[in-house]
Design a protein around this motif. Structure first.
Motif, short mmCIF file in Angstrom:
data_model
loop_
_atom_site.label_atom_id
_atom_site.label_comp_id
_atom_site.label_asym_id
_atom_site.label_seq_id
_atom_site.Cartn_x
_atom_site.Cartn_y
_atom_site.Cartn_z
N LYS A 96 1.34 0.76 -4.87
CA LYS A 96 2.66 0.14 -4.92
C LYS A 96 2.79 -0.98 -3.89
CE LYS A 96 6.17 2.91 -5.71
NZ LYS A 96 6.45 2.70 -7.14
N SER A 97 1.87 -1.03 -2.93
CA SER A 97 1.88 -2.06 -1.89
C SER A 97 0.49 -2.11 -1.28
CB SER A 97 2.90 -1.73 -0.81
OG SER A 97 2.54 -0.54 -0.13
N SER A 112 4.58 4.67 2.00
CA SER A 112 4.79 3.45 1.23
C SER A 112 6.09 3.48 0.45
CB SER A 112 3.61 3.24 0.27
OG SER A 112 3.39 4.40 -0.51
N GLN A 116 7.41 -3.19 -0.63
CA GLN A 116 6.17 -3.94 -0.53
C GLN A 116 5.69 -4.08 0.90
OE1 GLN A 116 4.14 -5.48 -3.06
NE2 GLN A 116 5.27 -3.95 -4.21
N THR A 117 6.58 -3.98 1.87
CA THR A 117 6.20 -4.22 3.27
C THR A 117 6.85 -3.18 4.17
OG1 THR A 117 8.08 -5.69 3.65
CG2 THR A 117 6.05 -6.70 2.85
N SER A 157 1.87 -5.96 6.25
CA SER A 157 2.95 -6.86 5.81
C SER A 157 2.50 -8.31 5.76
CB SER A 157 4.16 -6.74 6.75
OG SER A 157 4.73 -5.46 6.70
N ARG A 160 -0.89 -9.45 0.70
CA ARG A 160 -0.57 -8.82 -0.56
C ARG A 160 -1.85 -8.67 -1.38
NH1 ARG A 160 3.18 -9.14 2.34
NH2 ARG A 160 5.34 -9.76 1.89
N ASP A 249 12.21 -8.41 -5.25
CA ASP A 249 10.93 -8.99 -4.83
C ASP A 249 10.76 -10.32 -5.54
OD1 ASP A 249 9.86 -6.69 -3.26
OD2 ASP A 249 9.92 -5.69 -5.21
N ASP A 276 6.77 -14.85 0.20
CA ASP A 276 7.22 -13.68 -0.53
C ASP A 276 8.44 -13.08 0.15
OD1 ASP A 276 6.93 -12.00 -2.70
OD2 ASP A 276 5.62 -10.58 -1.66
N ASN A 278 10.79 -9.51 0.03
CA ASN A 278 10.71 -8.14 -0.46
C ASN A 278 11.83 -7.28 0.10
OD1 ASN A 278 7.56 -8.99 0.41
ND2 ASN A 278 7.91 -8.51 -1.72
#
Length: 861
Positions: A96-97, A112, A116-117, A157, A160, A249, A276, A278
């Motif tokens: 998922k990240s 997680s 994303q971060t 972070s 990606r 996102d 990006d 998030n």
């Protein structure tokens, strides 16, 4: 990169350039054998004859790994814990990240659930408890920041996942404390795909049920004789499983490489740009039942709910110099980062080789997010406390149990309205959330140089020098309590009351109740890291022996503004800003300068060409960073946190069975505490405590018949705090003063047992193959903090997918996570020590997200 549109434009350009090659590839014989990618070290001269499709199985014990060693070693000879995965295996893990991918390495627990971060990453036996101080992420052998972690920054972070990655190597402990950045915990090294003589690449489009739209692309191509290039990346938009009423996102990443094959080696450059935004997911209210079972709070789904909403998206908060800053929740934990790196590897004959890696870059890593405060309560209790009748549990004999209330007299003329209009009923459940805005500017340069000489047959001596320079410029606006409804997609509330002929404003027009006693700082720091290391490796018969030492110095200089308290608007009746901390124009200057050695010795014995045993011992040290251990100490820096690690392992591979198992014992020292008596009064000086952990890591695959596979990744971790002889005083969630000893308590946030079990079956057809799989994951009991008083519970998840390969070029995947919608907590209220549950069993906690399903179509050429 300043705009995600640039990523879209670059991807479109790359795809357009690739179209002629796609047509060429489609016209080729579909039955042609799939080429094998180079699985040698990322620094060795690589053959550039074939497209990078059909990657070899990186679980093979013959795979060469380059992380945490001097120049590449086969997995069967590596006397330490290393997990590898190629691009297809990374995709199959359905992370998922970036942090979530680390679940494939037993002993690493990535929390997680934060999006994303911003994941907390725990390493078995390392007492972390937040952020990721014992984890370093690298690209082509270089970390993207010289320090492993800062507040509001973990190294995952900065990066990606996308199709520009060839493979990842994840190392725990062992020689990781010696080479490169010298991380004594865990290191993940992502190695990039490069161009080839035969143009090749892929294009993928993904749709997700949470409103995800994503495009991925990669194209590798020849430029001239012995020169090769590549370009690739992704762009995506998503509403998120926890829909905040705006795009959760939004952004992408672009990566390019340039490779030149020399007569005696390889020169490779790479560049990567990330733009990006998030959503940074934080706890919501849940109900804790008997034991450690959890259910959703009425009106807030634990799996899909969020306080974030368009009503609280745009705000103004005070900056460290008293000016009001415009902040936007849609920017979340967003990164605008640009990096340029390179690798040079050469063999000069007579046993002399040179290897060098560097990276330079950085940018913004800002955070716009809500952070938990006190538990929710009825508006009536928040306004009046126990001066009027309240629901059961909030008042005990007329005395307020929860101290978070205004305590206004009954009959006070109070106005409580939603922002935008409408009175709020007294029985409405309300909550404070801290609206935090962190502006973080990061820059780094680091270089890792190695010179090796084969002293005699089988024996190679390597001397290395690692240098890193890191800067950090921050402006923080923390605190900023906003009053809002305790509902999904919350609405802000304004409060005022009339008393003695004056109107007192509890909140500002946006619903902020408290800018007072906030934590607004301006800081800047520069850190340089110099490390020399020496390593000797000796291959003699079935033995591979190695011994290494590292001497490292970190010198950090930091300036942080000093505070004064002001009435921000000069109006005593606006209660929300009468005591705001702002910078007074002076700075505290701190100079941190520490040196520490690390050592490791290892031995690997190859029992057969498919089986080996190893043992290793190492020490390591953890340096402080700008935000943790340096700022706020007045120069009284803590002793080094240190680890002693013993591990041994067994590796075996046959056509039917693959086993990589290891056991370890880790002893950690250097954690600090102040001894107190039972009343919390300090006694004596500062003391140190530590931890002791033993455990087992297992990575295994069994194929009893052709095409049927059972995979198991699991670990057992038994870790406890040691040598804590004092009493840790704290204020509990209801305002009571408590005291608890920590000696013998389990390491916070780390599951004692964790495993993933994945059966899969490959069905071969005339047109290709199809592979369905199911993954069952079990997460054992964990505890929120060092007290061991707040359990987070056990839980399981069920994930599944189908991967279909059609002829030579097409791949279709359907994948789903948490298909049975299990509630699983990864953290409680990190600002409450001890028991987190309050009146009615309410707890602020963060669960994993609910069901998520995505479908991808990919064309490779």
């Amino acid at each position: 990169m300043n705009h995600p549109e640039l990523v879209r434009l670059a991807l479109v350009t790359a795809i357009t350039a690739a179209l002629p090659q796609m047509v060429w590839a489609a016209g080729q014989d579909a039955s042609a054998p799939t080429a094998q990618a180079d699985t040698q070290t990322n620094t060795a001269p690589a053959a550039k004859k074939q497209p990078t499709t059909g990657l070899k199985d990186t679980k093979s014990l013959q795979t060469v790994v380059v992380t945490a060693n001097a120049g590449g070693v086969k997995k069967i000879d590596a006397s330490y814990n290393v997990v590898t995965a190629d691009l297809q295996q990374i995709t199959d893990a359905n992370p998922k990240s970036t942090a979530d991918l680390l679940k494939i390495s037993p002993g690493i627990w990535p929390e997680s659930s934060g999006g994303q971060t911003g994941a907390n990453i725990e390493i078995a036996g390392f007492p972390g408890g937040g952020d990721a101080p014992f984890f370093t992420m690298m690209v082509n052998g270089t970390p993207l920041y010289g320090l492993p972690s800062l507040s509001f920054m973990d190294s995952s972070s900065l990066f990606r996942l996308d199709d520009t990655i060839q493979r990842v190597e994840i190392v725990q402990g062992g020689p990781g404390a010696i080479f490169g950045p010298g991380q004594m915990g865990a290191t993940a090294n992502f190695i990039l795909r490069q161009g080839t003589e035969v143009p090749s690449g892929d294009i993928g489009v993904t749709y997700g049920n949470e409103g995800l739209y994503r495009v991925d692309g990669f194209y590798g191509f020849p430029i001239a004789e012995n020169w090769y290039g590549s370009i690739g990346g992704f762009y995506r938009k998503s509403d998120g499983v926890r829909d905040p009423q705006y795009t959760a996102d939004d952004g992408g990443q672009l990566t390019a490489t340039l490779t030149h094959d020399l007569d005696n080696g390889t020169l490779m450059f790479w560049a990567r740009a990330l733009d990006d935004k998030n959503q940074y997911i934080t706890p919501t209210a849940l109900i804790q039942g008997s034991g450690s079972s959890y259910t959703s709070f009425p009106g807030i789904n634990a799996l899909t709910g969020t306080y974030y909403s368009d009503a609280i998206q745009h705000v103004q908060v005070p900056g460290p110099y008293g000016n009001m800053l415009n902040a936007n929740l849609a920017n979340g934990r967003g990164g605008k980062l640009n990096y340029f790196g390179g690798t040079y590897s050469a063999d000069f004959g007579n046993g002399w080789t040179v290897d060098d890696h560097f990276v330079v870059g950085g940018g913004q890593l800002n955070t716009n997010a809500l952070f938990s405060g006190p538990n929710p309560k009825p508006l009536s209790y928040y306004l009046y406390g126990c001066n009027i009748a309240q629901p059961a549990g909030f008042c005990n004999g007329g005395k307020a149990v929860d101290s978070d209330n205004l305590g206004l007299p009954a009959g006070t003329n109070v106005q409580a309205n939603y922002v935008g209009g409408g009175a709020v009923p007294l029985n409405q459940s309300v909550i404070h959330q801290g609206w935090w805005y962190i502006q973080k500017e990061l820059h780094t340069f680091n270089n890792d140089f190695r010179l090796s000489k084969e002293l005699f047959d089988g024996n190679t001596l390597t001397i290395g020098y690692y240098f890193a320079r890191s800067t950090d410029n921050d402006n923080w606006s923390l605190g900023n309590q906003m009053l809002m409804t305790n509902t999904n997609n919350a609405k802000p509330i304004t409060v005022s009351y009339v008393q003695n002929g004056h109107t007192y404003y509890v909140t500002n027009p946006q619903g902020f109740t408290d800018f007072n006693d906030n934590f607004d700082i301006s800081e800047n720091g520069v850190a340089t890291n110099n490390a020399f290391y020496l390593s000797d490796s000796w291959k003699t018969g079935p033995w591979l022996l190695d011994a290494s030492a590292r001497l490292e110095n970190i010198h950090a200089v930091q300036n942080t503004c000093n505070f004064m308290t002001v009435d921000l608007d000069g109006n005593p009746y606006t209660l929300y800003d009468n005591k705001v901390s702002v910078c007074n124009g002076t700075f505290t200057h701190l100079d941190y300068n520490k040196t520490h050695p690390s050592f490791t010795v290892g031995a690997n014995y190859e029992l057969a060409d498919n089986m080996s045993l190893y043992g290793r011992a190492n020490t390591g040290g953890h340096f402080d960073d700008f935000d943790n251990g340096i700022r706020g100490t007045n120069g009284n820096f803590s002793p080094m946190e240190k680890i002693r690690n013993l591990e041994s392992g067994f590796k075996y591979q046959s056509p039917v069975l693959y086993v990589d198992a290891s056991v370890y014992f880790r002893k950690f020292t250097g954690l600090q505490y102040q001894e107190t008596n039972g009343a919390g009064v300090p006694i004596g000086g500062i003391s140190n405590y530590g931890s002791s952990t033993k455990g087992l890591n297992l990575n295994a695959t069994w194929s009893p018949i052709e095409n049927l596979k059972f995979a198991l990744v699991g670990d057992y971790m038994d870790g406890h705090y040691t040598n804590y002889n004092g009493c840790a005083q704290y204020t509990d969630i209801n305002g009571g003063v408590e005291c608890v000893g920590l000696d013998g308590e389990p390491l916070q946030r780390q599951p004692k047992v964790r495993y993933m079990f994945t059966p899969s079956y490959r069905i071969v057809t005339s047109w290709g193959d199809i592979t369905p799989y199911v993954t069952y994951t079990h997460i054992g009991q964990r505890y929120e903090d060092q007290s061991g008083l707040q359990p987070l519970g056990t839980y399981y998840t069920l994930d599944a997918g189908i991967v279909a390969n059609y002829q030579r070029s097409w791949q279709f995947t359907l994948r789903g996570t948490n298909l049975t919608n299990q509630i699983g907590l990864t953290e409680g209220n990190s600002r409450i020590f001890g028991v987190n549950t309050g009146i009615g069993g309410v707890i602020m906690a963060r669960s994993i997200e609910g069901r998520e399903v995505n479908l991808q179509a990919k064309y490779s050429f």
